[in-house]
Write a protein that holds these residues in place. Structure first.
Motif, PDB file in Angstrom:
ATOM      1  N   LEU A 137      49.260  -7.935 114.979  1.00 52.25           N
ATOM      2  CA  LEU A 137      48.902  -6.703 115.687  1.00 52.25           C
ATOM      3  C   LEU A 137      48.805  -6.954 117.194  1.00 52.25           C
ATOM      4  N   GLY A 138      48.351  -8.163 117.550  1.00 56.42           N
ATOM      5  CA  GLY A 138      48.289  -8.520 118.969  1.00 56.42           C
ATOM      6  C   GLY A 138      49.669  -8.595 119.605  1.00 56.42           C
ATOM      7  N   GLU A 139      50.650  -9.066 118.827  1.00 57.72           N
ATOM      8  CA  GLU A 139      52.033  -9.129 119.330  1.00 57.72           C
ATOM      9  C   GLU A 139      52.641  -7.733 119.441  1.00 57.72           C
ATOM     10  N   GLY A 140      52.144  -6.825 118.584  1.00 58.87           N
ATOM     11  CA  GLY A 140      52.735  -5.488 118.498  1.00 58.87           C
ATOM     12  C   GLY A 140      53.778  -5.459 117.388  1.00 58.87           C
ATOM     13  N   VAL A 141      53.616  -4.555 116.449  1.00 59.39           N
ATOM     14  CA  VAL A 141      54.513  -4.541 115.286  1.00 59.39           C
ATOM     15  C   VAL A 141      55.310  -3.243 115.153  1.00 59.39           C
ATOM     16  N   GLU A 142      55.120  -2.320 116.068  1.00 62.57           N
ATOM     17  CA  GLU A 142      55.824  -1.041 115.926  1.00 62.57           C
ATOM     18  C   GLU A 142      57.337  -1.258 115.930  1.00 62.57           C
ATOM     19  N   GLY A 143      57.984  -0.739 114.895  1.00 63.41           N
ATOM     20  CA  GLY A 143      59.439  -0.840 114.792  1.00 63.41           C
ATOM     21  C   GLY A 143      59.938  -2.179 114.266  1.00 63.41           C
TER      22      GLY A 143
END
Length: 385
Positions: A137-143
């Motif tokens: 989630l810290g890295e960003g998972v959108e898409g």
């Protein structure tokens, strides 16, 4: 010298093991510390080598590489690679895994990844799926497409959180759980729990806990099981995920800080002796365990009838318990009060200190409880009730 050094901290206690995998190793760790072990696998894991769901997930990953793959267990990751080899997809799968961000949940999963000739991008020392989730989630998972290797265990909130943050999640189920082929040992374990002949019950997977609860329900014994596990039997789980089905039923559990078998055994070594009743009787220090008694540091095995009497007498130490009440406590029942006299004689012999159990003429028996002050040993020092 600590008294347990002579006989093991779990001597005199009976521990139930529900694990299917690594049960022999777990049982040996417990027995080495003195425990009597009752083993009844609550489930069995079935590899999905022929399973269409695993094959479909593998083909989807080989056909279109995800951005991230999470290896959650060593045995599950190995099973996936072996199944892919069997389908002729092994080389293509490992080629894909070399090109993705490969996360391994802890040292064992990391070892399986490396044994497959792969290298993980990251692995938490804590073996915590929550830490893996925080990183993603810290890295960003959108898409992003994220494949998660499963091993029968529920991973509460993990997949849901990723999807909620915009990720496409591919579940890779490597094993499924089924009821054990022979249900008789599980039924015997249930009966042992209900008879209060078990001091602790251990779980190393959530499905095993759910399986035991389900079997009790199918036999019409669930209320009795819940009562025993809430009030009389110490329930120990390898970790919080394993405890979920039990917590949902209001059953309290204990768990080690590290989610491993050895720390689970160490936890039992602390908890069970600490919960055993210790009484000052006739000048002796007496600790009452499940099927034995420690008298002044010496372990004294006691026959089942003697333990039944001792547990009954210890409910109100120093108070007289009638022969009729003690007769009802004896295993197997019966109507002859001479059976109580015989059981008391054998109990005294087993304890090696006959004065611990006093005869009160025409009334019954009581434990010779030492009292502070000048009162006679064995005088009632607690109120009724």
């Amino acid at each position: 010298m600590h008294e347990d050094e002579h006989h093991g901290p779990l001597a005199g206690f009976t521990v139930g093991v529900t694990a299917a995998r690594r049960a022999e190793e777990f049982g040996a760790l417990l027995e080495r510390r003195g425990a009597a072990v009752v083993h009844a696998p609550a489930l069995r894991t079935v590899p999905l080598a022929d399973d269409t769901e695993l094959l479909a997930a593998t083909r989807g990953i080989v056909g279109s590489a995800p951005d991230v793959v999470v290896a959650t267990t060593a045995v599950g990751f190995r099973g996936w690679i072996e199944a892919a080899d069997g389908w002729g997809l092994g080389d293509r799968l490992t080629a894909v895994l070399r090109g993705v961000e490969l996360l391994a949940r802890g040292p064992k999963a990391k070892g399986a990844v490396r044994a497959a000739g792969l290298t993980e991008a990251w692995s938490p020392a804590s073996e915590s799926m929550a830490e893996v989730l925080d990183r993603l989630l810290g890295e960003g998972v959108e898409g992003r497409r994220i494949a998660v290797q499963l091993h029968g265990e529920p991973i509460p909130g993990f997949i849901e959180s990723l999807r909620g943050a915009g990720a496409e999640v591919i579940a890779v189920p490597v094993y499924r759980w089924e009821a054990p082929e022979d249900i008789a040992p599980l039924d015997r374990l249930l009966d042992t729990i209900l008879a209060r002949d078990l001091d602790a019950l251990t779980f190393t997977s959530a499905p095993a806990a759910a399986s035991l609860l389900g079997r009790a329900e199918s036999r019409g014994l669930l209320p009795e099981l819940l009562s025993a596990l809430r009030d009389d039997v110490l329930v120990a789980c390898v970790g919080p995920v394993t405890a979920l089905p039990l917590r949902a039923r209001g059953i309290g559990t204990v768990q080690p800080e590290r989610f491993r078998l050895a720390p689970l055994v160490q936890l039992l070594c602390r908890e069970l002796p600490a919960r055993a009743r210790t009484l000052p009787l006739a000048g002796h220090r007496v600790q009452i365990r499940g099927h034995a008694v420690v008298v002044d540091g010496a372990l004294r095995p006691v026959p089942p009838a003697g333990m039944a009497l001792l547990h009954t007498l210890a409910r109100r130490p120093g108070w007289v318990v009638s022969r009729a009440d003690l007769l009802r406590a004896l295993p197997g029942g019966g109507a002859d009060e001479h059976a109580v006299e015989t059981a008391v004689a054998r109990l005294r012999a087993a304890l090696g200190a006959p004065r611990l159990v006093q005869t009160v003429v025409k009334r019954g028996y009581r434990l010779a409880l030492d009292t502070p002050g000048d009162g006679p040993a064995g005088a009632p020092v607690v109120g009724p009730g």
